[in-house]
Scaffold this motif. Structure first.
Motif, PDB file in Angstrom:
ATOM      1  N   UNK A 203       6.593  13.037   4.331  1.00 44.01           N
ATOM      2  CA  UNK A 203       6.163  11.856   3.563  1.00 44.01           C
ATOM      3  C   UNK A 203       6.477  10.569   4.315  1.00 44.01           C
ATOM      4  N   UNK A 206       4.197  10.049   7.285  1.00 44.94           N
ATOM      5  CA  UNK A 206       2.885   9.535   6.868  1.00 44.94           C
ATOM      6  C   UNK A 206       2.980   8.058   6.490  1.00 44.94           C
ATOM      7  N   UNK A 207       4.042   7.716   5.759  1.00 44.71           N
ATOM      8  CA  UNK A 207       4.215   6.339   5.310  1.00 44.71           C
ATOM      9  C   UNK A 207       4.310   5.359   6.474  1.00 44.71           C
TER      10      UNK A 207
ATOM     11  N   UNK B   6       3.114  -0.213   2.731  1.00 45.10           N
ATOM     12  CA  UNK B   6       3.710   0.118   4.013  1.00 45.10           C
ATOM     13  C   UNK B   6       2.868  -0.366   5.183  1.00 45.10           C
ATOM     14  N   UNK B   9       5.903  -3.646   9.927  1.00 42.22           N
ATOM     15  CA  UNK B   9       6.949  -2.763  10.442  1.00 42.22           C
ATOM     16  C   UNK B   9       8.327  -3.064   9.866  1.00 42.22           C
ATOM     17  N   UNK B  12       9.489  -1.346   5.725  1.00 40.54           N
ATOM     18  CA  UNK B  12       9.120   0.015   5.379  1.00 40.54           C
ATOM     19  C   UNK B  12      10.280   0.858   4.885  1.00 40.54           C
ATOM     20  N   UNK B  14      13.393   2.572   2.705  1.00 45.09           N
ATOM     21  CA  UNK B  14      13.395   3.164   1.368  1.00 45.09           C
ATOM     22  C   UNK B  14      12.426   4.320   1.247  1.00 45.09           C
ATOM     23  N   UNK B  16       9.299   6.060  -0.090  1.00 44.24           N
ATOM     24  CA  UNK B  16       7.989   5.636  -0.560  1.00 44.24           C
ATOM     25  C   UNK B  16       6.958   6.691  -0.207  1.00 44.24           C
ATOM     26  N   UNK B  17       5.876   6.682  -0.931  1.00 39.91           N
ATOM     27  CA  UNK B  17       4.842   7.670  -0.684  1.00 39.91           C
ATOM     28  C   UNK B  17       3.819   7.104   0.278  1.00 39.91           C
ATOM     29  N   UNK B  18       2.930   8.001   0.746  1.00 36.71           N
ATOM     30  CA  UNK B  18       1.991   7.623   1.792  1.00 36.71           C
ATOM     31  C   UNK B  18       1.104   6.460   1.376  1.00 36.71           C
ATOM     32  N   UNK B  24       6.814   9.807  -3.494  1.00 36.56           N
ATOM     33  CA  UNK B  24       6.073  11.063  -3.427  1.00 36.56           C
ATOM     34  C   UNK B  24       6.793  12.200  -4.125  1.00 36.56           C
ATOM     35  N   UNK B  25       8.156  12.168  -4.141  1.00 40.98           N
ATOM     36  CA  UNK B  25       8.842  13.342  -4.691  1.00 40.98           C
ATOM     37  C   UNK B  25       8.708  13.430  -6.204  1.00 40.98           C
ATOM     38  N   UNK B  32       1.086  15.787  -4.412  1.00 34.29           N
ATOM     39  CA  UNK B  32       1.906  15.421  -3.263  1.00 34.29           C
ATOM     40  C   UNK B  32       1.301  15.972  -1.973  1.00 34.29           C
ATOM     41  N   UNK B  36      -0.449  14.032   1.563  1.00 32.61           N
ATOM     42  CA  UNK B  36       0.169  14.131   2.886  1.00 32.61           C
ATOM     43  C   UNK B  36      -0.842  14.574   3.934  1.00 32.61           C
TER      44      UNK B  36
END
Ligand code: FES
Lengths: 246, 250
Positions: A203, A206-207, B6, B9, B12, B14, B16-18, B24-25, B32, B36
């Protein structure tokens, strides 16, 4: 020997940057690539010009700080780090192109220096084991099978230099992430976080804006530590296993 | 917990999801996975293998043309009766079509999204370009587009008969022969089948890697199977227009 260097110069993150040409004489074949750049920088400093910024630390091929693209190849023509590349692999009169790692996730800080903290955040997402710190544990309290130890060690060799990302046409960090995931997931010490590790690290990868794997194989060719390409398939397997386990 | 998108640069950190906001979790496993890059590759692998399986059967069926019009047309008719009487007439065919369209859409959507990601991940090219990866590898994207466009043409040609010089329903043998009597019909078909071969050569092995084939012996076998599949499929498909062009099938 005498060289023509074409080096990427960029004053700062916002500067557009361009290739600049330098003539350099008196380079000995036993110099390392970084010593050659040092020589250039001394000349530039003498002339009152701004030296070329590049990253380096150990100069022994173990820290992963150095790394530039030389003639289109990450770390240059030999399967080693830039600091361990020697000028004997070039010939008198050569023109050498030197560029920074190119990837959206590795923004250029200055000249040949890029910000690779995206790798640190991938590690932070799961590249650790939960263990009590303090006194060292009894060495035999957790037996590790030989083949697991070998797999872990092979992947632990990754120094996080970023050559895989630089070489990949998709700017993908799959080889780096797979090295870290496979290193810890093959050990009993890594078992408690086996699923969350791979899910969270992928994850984060990808982020950060890295691309995906299209099996071009450029990463493994560029890797100075021989992390094998099938590591990526092994991580895919871990990922799918973790998804199944929920 | 950070919630910024995100892009820059510096912000970013912490978890975080894509695609930005929700971590994401917290998502269900399927959502999920779809977010990805590995999940989308898995969708590509599974849909690709499904289509590849179909292609093998399709190619073998095509070879019936060498046994004459009766056998070929009979085979085409039989396809409509599979599953009867449990299934209604042509139901099997329609089920297969729905599954295939779903596979094509899943494959194309993932490919598009992954390609966008890949291209964005490498915005600046190197000034010094060196020899690149294999032809099959670097033609996957446009080769896939060519094959996709060909499928549309192929359906208009031999399923609906719209662009077929003859286009008579219930006479597939005669329609196939008519299709390969035009120069453009042959050119389109040959180019598309070469593209299919290249696509399968890199795609089959890649799918296996995506699904986690790691053992050395297995990988060697799959790599060889990729080449064999690519060559056999292309040769099998091309044998039909070649036979029509040379007059062996008429
Ligand atoms: S400077 Fe440490 S690996 Fe090159």
């Amino acid at each position: 020997m005498r060289l023509t260097l074409r080096i990427w110069r960029q004053r700062g993150p916002e500067d557009r940057g361009a290739m600049a040409t330098y003539e350099l004489d008196g380079i000995a074949p036993e110099m390392s690539f970084l010593e050659m750049l040092d020589t250039l920088n001394e000349e530039l400093a003498d002339r009152g010009e701004e030296p070329v910024a590049f990253d380096h630390d150990c100069r022994e091929g173990i820290c992963g700080a150095c790394g530039v693209v030389i003639d289109g190849q990450a770390h240059g023509p030999e399967p080693t780090t830039t600091c361990q590349l020697h000028m004997r692999h070039f010939s008198d009169g050569d023109t050498i192109d030197v560029e920074p790692w190119r990837a959206a996730a590795f923004p250029v800080v200055k000249d040949l220096v890029v910000d690779r903290s995206a790798f640190d955040r991938i590690i932070g997402a799961g590249g650790y084991v939960t263990a009590p710190t303090g006194s060292a544990p009894e060495a035999h309290s957790t037996p590790v099978p030989k083949d697991a130890a070998d797999t872990a060690f092979e992947h632990a060799e990754c120094i996080g230099c970023g050559a895989c990302v630089a070489a990949c046409p998709n700017g993908s960090a799959m080889l780096f992430t797979s090295a870290k995931v496979n290193h810890l997931n093959s050990l009993p010490q890594g078992a408690p976080e086996r699923e969350t590790r791979v899910l969270d690290m992928v994850d984060q990868m990808d982020t950060e804006g890295f691309g995906g794997c299209t099996l071009a194989g450029e990463c493994a060719t560029a890797c100075p530590k021989d992390i094998p390409l099938p590591s990526i398939a092994a991580m895919n397997r871990e990922y799918l296993r973790a998804v199944r386990k929920g | 917990m950070a919630t910024a998108t995100a892009k820059t640069p510096t912000d970013r950190g912490g978890e975080r999801s894509a695609s930005g906001t929700a971590p994401a979790r917290r998502l269900g496993p399927l959502r999920r996975m779809w977010r990805s890059s590995i999940g989308k590759k898995t969708v590509m692998a599974v849909s690709g293998l499904l289509m590849l399986g179909y292609l093998v059967v399709h190619m073998l069926g095509n070879l019936k043309i060498f046994f004459g019009a009766d056998e070929f047309n009979g085979y085409a008719h039989w396809l409509r009766t599979i599953g009867e009487p449990f299934l209604h007439h042509e139901w099997f065919l329609w089920i297969a079509r729905v599954v295939l369209v779903a596979a094509v859409v899943a494959h194309a959507v993932s490919a598009y999204q992954l390609s966008r990601r890949d291209l964005a991940a490498r915005p600046v090219k190197y000034a010094h370009r060196k020899a690149r990866t294999s032809y099959a590898t670097r033609t996957m994207r446009w080769g896939g587009v060519i094959v996709g466009l060909f499928v549309v043409w192929h359906i208009l040609d031999l399923t609906t008969g719209t662009v077929n010089p003859r286009g008579q329903a219930g006479h597939p043998y005669e329609n196939v022969v008519a299709a390969f009597t035009t120069w453009y019909g042959n050119v389109i078909y040959v180019v598309a089948m070469l593209a299919v071969g290249l696509h399968v050569r890199h795609g089959f092995y890649s799918a296996a890697q995506t699904l986690g084939a790691t053992r050395a012996g297995l990988r060697r076998g799959l790599s060889a199977a990729s080449n064999v599949l690519a060559v056999v499929l292309t040769a099998g498909f091309l044998s039909v227009p070649i036979a029509v062009m040379t007059g062996a099938v008429h």
